[in-house]
Scaffold this motif. Sequence first.
Motif, PDB file in Angstrom:
ATOM      1  N   ALA A  65      13.646   4.333 -51.198  1.00 23.69           N
ATOM      2  CA  ALA A  65      12.791   3.711 -50.184  1.00 23.69           C
ATOM      3  C   ALA A  65      11.861   2.674 -50.810  1.00 23.69           C
ATOM      4  CB  ALA A  65      11.981   4.786 -49.463  1.00 23.69           C
ATOM      5  N   HIS A  66      11.311   3.001 -51.963  1.00 24.74           N
ATOM      6  CA  HIS A  66      10.414   2.066 -52.648  1.00 24.74           C
ATOM      7  C   HIS A  66      11.157   0.798 -53.064  1.00 24.74           C
ATOM      8  CE1 HIS A  66       8.088   0.848 -56.431  1.00 24.74           C
ATOM      9  NE2 HIS A  66       7.276   0.617 -55.427  1.00 24.74           N
ATOM     10  N   ALA A  67      12.374   0.963 -53.586  1.00 24.21           N
ATOM     11  CA  ALA A  67      13.145  -0.187 -54.061  1.00 24.21           C
ATOM     12  C   ALA A  67      13.542  -1.112 -52.919  1.00 24.21           C
ATOM     13  CB  ALA A  67      14.389   0.287 -54.810  1.00 24.21           C
ATOM     14  N   VAL A  68      13.896  -0.541 -51.771  1.00 25.49           N
ATOM     15  CA  VAL A  68      14.350  -1.361 -50.644  1.00 25.49           C
ATOM     16  C   VAL A  68      13.170  -1.982 -49.903  1.00 25.49           C
ATOM     17  CG1 VAL A  68      15.535  -1.301 -48.417  1.00 25.49           C
ATOM     18  CG2 VAL A  68      16.492  -0.063 -50.375  1.00 25.49           C
ATOM     19  N   LEU A  69      12.094  -1.223 -49.747  1.00 25.51           N
ATOM     20  CA  LEU A  69      10.992  -1.689 -48.904  1.00 25.51           C
ATOM     21  C   LEU A  69       9.913  -2.447 -49.676  1.00 25.51           C
ATOM     22  CD1 LEU A  69      10.512   1.485 -46.671  1.00 25.51           C
ATOM     23  CD2 LEU A  69      11.728  -0.622 -46.097  1.00 25.51           C
TER      24      LEU A  69
ATOM     25  N   GLY B 284      15.113   9.878 -53.298  1.00 29.79           N
ATOM     26  CA  GLY B 284      14.868   9.301 -51.972  1.00 29.79           C
ATOM     27  C   GLY B 284      13.625   8.431 -51.938  1.00 29.79           C
ATOM     28  N   LEU B 285      12.548   8.891 -52.590  1.00 25.75           N
ATOM     29  CA  LEU B 285      11.334   8.087 -52.666  1.00 25.75           C
ATOM     30  C   LEU B 285      11.601   6.783 -53.416  1.00 25.75           C
ATOM     31  CD1 LEU B 285       8.667  10.811 -53.494  1.00 25.75           C
ATOM     32  CD2 LEU B 285       8.718   9.380 -51.448  1.00 25.75           C
TER      33      LEU B 285
ATOM     34  N   THR C  84      14.528  16.603 -57.546  1.00 32.15           N
ATOM     35  CA  THR C  84      15.113  15.343 -58.007  1.00 32.15           C
ATOM     36  C   THR C  84      15.703  14.549 -56.843  1.00 32.15           C
ATOM     37  OG1 THR C  84      17.139  16.553 -58.595  1.00 32.15           O
ATOM     38  CG2 THR C  84      15.565  16.100 -60.364  1.00 32.15           C
ATOM     39  N   ALA C  85      16.250  15.248 -55.850  1.00 33.81           N
ATOM     40  CA  ALA C  85      16.757  14.550 -54.662  1.00 33.81           C
ATOM     41  C   ALA C  85      15.613  13.873 -53.913  1.00 33.81           C
ATOM     42  CB  ALA C  85      17.500  15.522 -53.750  1.00 33.81           C
ATOM     43  N   GLY C  86      14.480  14.566 -53.810  1.00 37.93           N
ATOM     44  CA  GLY C  86      13.325  13.964 -53.165  1.00 37.93           C
ATOM     45  C   GLY C  86      12.812  12.766 -53.941  1.00 37.93           C
TER      46      GLY C  86
END
Length: 322
Positions: free
Chosen positions: A113-117, A109-110, A104-106
């Motif tokens: 990253a998806h939301a920001v990038l 994190g994905l 769930t931590a991974g």
Amino acid sequence: MSGDAAGAAGAGAQGGRVVEVDVLRGFALFGILLVNAQLMADPYTAFGGGPGASALDRAAAWGVTATTTAYQLFSFLLGYSFVLDRRAAGPSDTGSAPRHLRRTAGLFGLGLAHAVLLYPGDILMTYAALGLVLYALRDLTPRAAVRVAVCLVAGLAALLLAYGLLTVALTGPVTPAQYAPRVADTVAAYRGGFGSVIGAHLRELPSALGANLMYTPDMLAAFLAGLAAAKAGLVERRGRDRAWLRRTALRWLPVGLAGGAVTAVCADGPLDSRWFLVGHAVSLLTAPALTASYACGVLLLADAVRPAADVLAAAGRMALSH
């Protein structure tokens, strides 16, 4: 546990894949692609298209809203796969908590990253948080899980309906023209450089997370429905029973499509945007019927057209899809 369900559990414990679940997951992924294409294509999505939208664009938006329940199916399958994963790990629960926390931590994190990038309307962070709740509820019986799911959906639908009707009664309609200045700022940001795009994503992220938070009861309900279905071995027992699949699909399709049409009328016209929450309250109650009908229809098609089933299963087997 019935003999069939026990057999399904045994197959899962031996590490065998349930191909029908892979097929359904692949279908759900393509549905999510369709919905997100609409969301990313037009900043006026909430209005069924901007001031210059063609009749074809508006019809497409209306049709997607009326017929798509992709995230409900995907959420259901996450709960289903959670049970299959635990079966595959063996009878001992030792070490499962740290493993689940790492996963769930991974996922979080994905999602971040998806939301920001790439796209601030990300759902993976919400899924990661709800995955921890699902783990805490992992020992619920199928009957208890279904009861909790029904209460969650009914409660959220009642809240949205009440708030939506108050909105209709106490506020005036919001038109695309009133929304135009904000859209212009967003479009200008996305046409800028890398920093400008990231800045736009960060500004939109709180509202996107807030929207996801509002629908967390529905997502968790779908998780729990999947958990209950997997513990009962539903797909393993019924996934190739063509008579049962056909009967279930035909029984629930009219209910699901009727609810989808009401949702589209409220979200994409002819009713104005004040009716948005009213439409989504209806959707919460009828989307499970449409989801069940689609799932049964896809399994019927997969049994008849093996090349299509192979394509969907290949997508559904990808590790990042579950």
